[in-house]
Design an enzyme around this catalytic site. Structure first.
Site, mmCIF file in Angstrom:
data_model
loop_
_atom_site.group_PDB
_atom_site.id
_atom_site.type_symbol
_atom_site.label_atom_id
_atom_site.label_comp_id
_atom_site.label_asym_id
_atom_site.label_seq_id
_atom_site.Cartn_x
_atom_site.Cartn_y
_atom_site.Cartn_z
ATOM 1 N N MET A 30 -12.738 6.783 -12.102
ATOM 2 C CA MET A 30 -12.784 6.816 -13.569
ATOM 3 C C MET A 30 -14.066 7.507 -14.026
ATOM 4 S SD MET A 30 -10.946 3.356 -14.864
ATOM 5 C CE MET A 30 -12.311 2.235 -14.600
ATOM 6 N N HIS A 34 -21.412 7.639 -9.225
ATOM 7 C CA HIS A 34 -22.618 7.130 -8.571
ATOM 8 C C HIS A 34 -22.404 7.254 -7.070
ATOM 9 C CE1 HIS A 34 -20.244 3.570 -7.720
ATOM 10 N NE2 HIS A 34 -19.992 3.428 -9.011
ATOM 11 N N GLY A 36 -21.534 5.285 -4.822
ATOM 12 C CA GLY A 36 -20.310 4.685 -4.274
ATOM 13 C C GLY A 36 -19.197 5.719 -4.246
ATOM 14 N N HIS A 37 -18.995 6.386 -5.386
ATOM 15 C CA HIS A 37 -17.952 7.419 -5.455
ATOM 16 C C HIS A 37 -18.251 8.545 -4.459
ATOM 17 C CE1 HIS A 37 -18.006 5.891 -9.784
ATOM 18 N NE2 HIS A 37 -16.762 5.656 -9.420
ATOM 19 N N ASP A 150 -13.827 -2.862 -4.691
ATOM 20 C CA ASP A 150 -12.645 -3.370 -5.380
ATOM 21 C C ASP A 150 -11.620 -3.783 -4.320
ATOM 22 O OD1 ASP A 150 -13.288 -2.572 -8.324
ATOM 23 O OD2 ASP A 150 -13.750 -0.809 -7.128
ATOM 24 N N SER A 186 -20.314 1.824 -12.176
ATOM 25 C CA SER A 186 -20.526 2.579 -13.424
ATOM 26 C C SER A 186 -20.927 1.632 -14.540
ATOM 27 C CB SER A 186 -19.238 3.308 -13.830
ATOM 28 O OG SER A 186 -18.758 4.087 -12.760
#
Ligand code: AMP
Length: 281
Positions: A30, A34, A36-37, A150, A186
């Site tokens: 989305m 950061h 993580g992505h 997640d 985020s």
């Protein structure tokens, strides 16, 4: 990196890439990127020839009183970061491109969505499943990368590809954290200054649980109540849930054994944070 805004153009590119025999790794996000992505992109680059990232804040997965409108967005920064990370194609459709007409179909996630975030956010995983079906059909990846941050989403998407026969390998990627343990997100920008330090309580409570389990504690309820006590004592956050389930089928358990998921969600003034840990007992 090429930026693609329409479904048609994305489909044409995919067709060409497949004709050329390229393997495709897909990283749905989305945005407001950061580390993580970017770690998902790194993993995708290891496994696939071509990396496609999507940035789409999906209205279907937000409840009426949730943060769809104020979800953080910064597409210029995202473009730069995605490009630097080695994304080949950034799929960035508008809401009216993805949902050209009102959806006549509603997918309901049963069981897996009745616990954890699913019970706190009714309809959330239905919206996640719907958008992933669309994105998987558009991008047709060989691999799709999802963060264990997640974990429930990993469980849902794993089951989705299995039950709807998508020929896609789901690759879970470990959670990337700040130095003090806070899971990167985020939404962390919405923590008030005085809440930022307290926000580590969730990770610390997971570590506390891990310590108890390693020391031989087998009582699920005792571990959950110790975690809650810790969070309440060390922060101003309110607790949405702290729960322990089997992973990935998210079934309740009385005595701890096998692969278990310890997960929590807490609320600060403007933000709800989640975190989890899986432990093989
Ligand atoms: P989002 O943009 O929040 O929807 O996240 C897009 C993808 O990045 C999802 O698969 C998330 O699980 C993953 N992700 C988000 N935060 C992290 C993190 N701290 N570590 C690893 N993956 C993450």
């Amino acid at each position: 990196m090429e930026i693609i805004k329409t479904i048609k153009e994305m489909q044409q590119k995919i067709e060409q890439l497949k004709k050329d025999g390229q393997t495709i790794g897909f990283v749905p996000t989305m945005g407001y990127l950061h580390e993580g992505h970017l770690t998902l992109v790194e993993e995708a680059r290891k496994k696939a020839d071509i990396v496609i990232m999507s940035i789409f804040v999906n209205p279907l997965q937000f409840g009426p009183n949730e943060d769809f409108d104020r979800y953080p967005r910064d597409i210029e920064r995202d473009e730069r970061l995605a490009n630097q990370a080695g994304v080949n194609f950034l799929f960035y459709p508008e809401v009216r491109e993805m949902y050209k007409t009102e959806m006549s179909f509603h997918i309901t996630v049963k069981g897996l969505a009745d616990v954890l975030c699913g019970s706190n956010r009714p309809g959330h995983f239905d919206g996640v499943a719907a958008v992933l079906i669309k994105l998987f059909n558009i991008v047709q990846p060989h691999f799709a990368f999802f963060g264990m941050k997640d974990a429930q989403q990993v469980a849902v998407v794993t089951s989705l590809v299995e039950q709807f026969n998508f020929p896609i390998e789901i690759v879970p990627v470990p959670t990337v954290r700040e130095e003090d343990g806070l899971a990167k997100s985020s939404r962390n920008v919405y923590l008030l200054e005085e809440e930022r330090k307290d926000a580590t309580v969730l990770f610390q409570s997971l570590q506390l649980a891990k310590g108890l389990i390693k020391a031989g504690e087998k009582n699920r309820e005792k571990i959950q109540s110790e975690m809650k006590r810790y969070i309440n004592q060390h922060s101003s956050a309110s607790i949405d849930y702290v729960e322990i389930y089997t992973f990935p089928d998210l079934k309740p358990l009385q005595s701890l054994s096998g692969l278990v998921l310890i997960a929590g969600a807490i609320r600060f003034t403007n933000v709800r944070l989640i975190d989890n840990m899986t432990i093989d007992i």
